[in-house]
Enzyme design. Structure first.
Site, PDB file in Angstrom:
ATOM      1  CG  ASP A  44      43.877  48.181  42.570  1.00  0.00           C
ATOM      2  OD1 ASP A  44      43.194  48.775  41.701  1.00  0.00           O
ATOM      3  OD2 ASP A  44      43.432  47.875  43.700  1.00  0.00           O
ATOM      4  CD  GLU A  79      42.851  54.145  39.031  1.00  0.00           C
ATOM      5  OE1 GLU A  79      43.270  54.249  40.201  1.00  0.00           O
ATOM      6  OE2 GLU A  79      42.608  53.056  38.498  1.00  0.00           O
ATOM      7  CG  ASP A 113      36.581  48.057  42.021  1.00  0.00           C
ATOM      8  OD1 ASP A 113      37.338  47.124  41.701  1.00  0.00           O
ATOM      9  OD2 ASP A 113      36.881  48.921  42.856  1.00  0.00           O
TER      10      ASP A 113
END
Ligand code: MIG
Length: 781
Positions: free
Chosen positions: A407, A410, A484
């Site tokens: 997670d 990025e 999300d």
């Protein structure tokens, strides 16, 4: 005070608003050739063209220098020998393979790509390859009135992207995910164009922030980047499937996933203690609801330090993992890239001492705030760091972990820009450059590090990796969940085109958070979403801290029973799904497909967002609105049988179909077949019985399919321990004729035979197996 200094006449004062002007590449001056590569010097820059195969050509423009052809993080394929013929006149040059032709006009230099019949794929007209003084490079391409655009990785909105524009810049976007929310976590600068049944693809391999504009003009679409080269590949097609095979030939295909990773996953941000996880697992077993994976979100860690467990909340993770494994459940812990700045924390110490963290050019480590507080970030662009990071995963694999969830890669940072300072310098395997250039591949390279590290540690077992961020090629290492979303019906609806476009972008193993992540879900939404989730390639229920729990039983008995039925249905379909995943690993074709992939000549499918195919013959038309029990279903060519009711629908038109809350409309094309297995228990996921369900069609209809099986968890298939059956099913005057055309591989499944059954209302007098009639038809293995 400033007026008194020379700053008042700073030369940059009025520069801000100065419009940037595109400079055209200009006219061709000279050309050279070596092998597959043609090298062009133009008035204002340099262009190279390279044929990778007879259906793939690469075009690279560099305003300043001879184009560089190395260094891609996405492309894993070398060029092959391609026969290229050359024709030249005063005004034009034509380079031709058996399937592609580059028509190059000299003044100005324009490259139009056609197929061998002269049909234009990607054309240039008034404008062509261009650049700006600030480093921007851009391609202007002709847009045809009938062009439809697909792919672009993970984007909100509808299936067809004509009339949209998108940016690629991996971004952590909590929750909104509106139709205009862009960019999201993944950057896949690739698209497919479909025009009147014919398809081709374009991959813009540039890792800077890129823009794709199919909106500003009806005559032209553009793609551009903030820097780097204008470096793109064109795939000849001619249909959606061959385009995807060509693109995934270049960037890779999914590794065959383990069977357990295709089962049902339960997650929550977070199950916070060992007791909670055990109780959760126990509930599934008691309620006899199959579950293969429980995810551990960030609360398992000691102060969010990766590669640690919180000793109070999770005192004995090894035992927890072993006990769950005995119940048939695997544990997948989350791992974020941020490493806590803590001089008493071994991973941080080692990272600093061995120089593994991202740094500014002056040598200072870059620090950013994430869950653990101030953190450093491994520089995954260097092989030595990737292998160090991969090695760290022994911490998990030593105690029985076979899957990891990445997670925040990025990378997400809690600041204004939401990410790392773009001036940070990456090692980049010996070609140092800034984060501005490499931002979009950070997640991909973290995935590579994690997957390869685990693969070394798992002694022949297949690792599972789930990632949020990625770039083209991410499919080689990870499955992707779509981040999300929220518990809104609109997000259920939007997840279909998003997952289908990811599939068209080479990422076959994907799915959204079932039930919705943020916001409170509700009984009906969770039920309808689970029906869809049972057929999305990745099937995980996940919800956020502070919102309603959404495990299958949270809304009472009535809903629990329906949700359970669909989770079980996922397992019944596993033999079929696994065969399709096998196909994806070999050809790149997605498991879940938009209808246009199977019916590219049917324009009604071009923007069909609320139906999808599983493979080439099963169509799902879920209900995705509250209180609705009827919906329109578009049936493409053929005749379709609804599985639950046996009802037959004529293709080429739209029908109204009824579906109560417990019903999911599933249709199978007549004249085809599919495989199902008996779902048994949570522990033993190998099917005891496998049945080939034949849906008879018109006499003479023939259908070919591949059935694939193996041990489901090791790499033994790479050395021949698998079973592949190529099966042909033919409808005859009074029955069906099933033939095993070939059987390959050395795997012997627990079931000794595959039963054969017929579905639907067509009367079947007899079933022939490999030429002989049988009352209890089976395929002996
Ligand atoms: O924004 O680890 O998308 O799935 O539960 C919070 C906590 C960070 C974002 C992920 C989400 C996960 C959550 N993470």
């Amino acid at each position: 005070m400033l007026q008194d200094t020379s700053f008042a006449i700073h030369p940059g004062h009025d520069q801000q608003s100065r419009p940037m002007i595109y400079k055209d590449i200009g006219a061709l001056i000279t050309k050279e050739q070596s092998g597959n590569r043609h090298q062009f010097t133009c008035e204002n820059g340099f262009v190279s063209t390279v044929f990778y195969t007879d259906t793939i050509v690469r075009v690279v423009m560099n305003p300043n220098d001879t184009p560089s052809l190395t260094g891609s993080r996405a492309v894993i394929t070398e060029t092959v020998d391609v026969a290229v013929t050359e024709e030249e006149s005063d005004t034009e040059l034509i380079l031709k393979t058996s399937r592609l032709a580059l028509h190059i006009t000299k003044t100005p230099f324009r490259v139009t790509v056609k197929d061998a019949e002269g049909y234009e794929l990607v054309g240039e007209g008034e404008r062509g390859m261009s650049f700006q003084a600030n480093g921007v490079v851009a391609a202007f391409k002709t847009m045809h009135p009938a062009d439809h655009f697909y792919g672009f990785g993970e984007k909100t909105g509808h299936l067809d992207k004509r009339g949209e524009s998108y940016e690629m810049w991996n971004s952590d976007v909590y929750a909104p995910h509106n139709p205009e929310t862009d960019p999201l976590y993944e950057s896949i600068p690739y698209f497919m164009t479909l025009r009147e049944g014919r398809a081709h693809g374009v991959f813009f391999d540039n890792t800077f922030r890129t823009t794709f504009d199919m909106k500003s003009s009806e005559e032209m679409y553009t793609f551009s980047a903030e820097g780097g080269q204008l470096d793109y590949y064109i795939f000849a097609g001619p249909d959606p499937k061959s385009v995807l095979e060509q693109y995934t030939y270049l960037t890779g295909r999914i590794p065959l996933p383990s069977k357990w990773s295709l089962g049902y996953h339960q997650s929550r941000y977070s199950y916070e203690t060992e007791e909670e996880v055990r109780a959760l697992a126990q509930q599934f077993v008691e309620k006899d609801i199959p579950v293969d994976v429980i995810h551990l979100d960030i609360h398992y860690m000691d102060g969010y330090r990766v590669f640690t467990f919180d000793k109070e909340r999770f005192p004995n993770p090894e035992k927890l993992i072993a006990d769950l494994r005995d119940m048939g459940i695997r544990v997948v812990p989350i791992v974020d890239p941020g490493v806590k700045k803590d001089s008493e924390y071994a991973v941080y110490q080692e990272g600093v001492r061995e120089d593994h963290f991202c740094k500014y050019i002056e040598g200072d480590i870059y620090f950013g705030e994430v869950w653990p507080g101030i953190s450093a970030f491994p520089d995954f662009t260097d092989e030595k760091v990737r292998s160090w990071w991969g090695d760290q995963h022994a911490f998990y694999t030593d105690i029985g972990v076979e899957g990891i969830w990445n997670d925040m890669n990025e990378p997400a940072v809690f600041n204004e820009t939401k990410t790392m300072d773009v001036t940070v310098m990456h090692g980049n395997d010996g070609r140092p450059t800034t984060h501005r250039e490499l931002h979009n591949v950070y997640g991909l390279l973290m995935g590579e590090a994690t997957y390869e590290g685990m693969k070394k540690q798992l002694n022949g077992k297949r690792p599972f990796l789930l990632t949020r961020a990625g770039y083209a090629g991410v499919q080689r290492y990870a499955s992707v969940w779509t981040g999300d979303n929220r518990s809104f019906w609109e997000h259920l609806q939007m997840s279909l085109p998003m997952v289908m476009n990811l599939g068209l972008s080479g990422v076959a193993f994907t799915g959204p958070d079932v039930g919705g992540f943020a916001h409170d879900t509700n009984a009906e939404l969770l039920t309808r979403w689970t029906q869809v989730g049972a057929f999305t390639p990745f099937f995980r229920n996940h919800s956020a801290i502070g919102f309603r729990y959404q495990e299958p039983w949270q809304f009472g008995e009535k809903y629990e029973q329906i949700i359970k039925k669909y989770i079980q249905m996922r397992y019944q379909w596993l033999p079929q799904l696994y065969s399709l995943f096998y196909e994806a690993s070999v050809t790149g074709l997605p498991v879940m497909r938009p209808l246009l992939m199977e019916f590219p000549h049917d324009e009604k499918t071009y923007n069909l967002n609320d139906q999808f195919m599983i493979g080439d013959n099963v169509m799902i038309a879920p209900i995705m609105q509250p209180s609705v029990t009827d919906r329109a279903v578009y049936m493409p060519e053929g005749t379709w049988v609804e599985l639950a009711t046996g009802e037959v629908y004529e293709g080429g038109m739209t029908h109204l179909v009824h579906a109560e809350l417990e019903d999911l409309p599933i249709f199978v094309k007549q004249g085809t077949a599919f495989m199902q297995g008996d779902w048994t228990s949570n522990v033993d996921k190998q099917p005891q019985n496998v049945t080939l369900h034949v849906v008879p069609g018109q006499p003479g209809d023939t259908y070919q399919m591949v059935y694939y099986d193996d041990d489901g968890e090791t790499f033994a298939y790479e050395t021949g321990v698998y079973m592949r059956l190529d099966i042909e099913v033919r409808t005859t005057e009074d029955g069906v004729d099933v033939r095993v055309l070939s059987k390959q591989g050395a795997f012997t499944p627990a079931y000794k035979a595959i039963k054969v059954a017929t579905v639907g209302q067509n009367p079947v007098k007899h079933v022939m197996i490999n030429g002989s009639v049988s009352n209890e038809p089976v395929i002996d293995l």
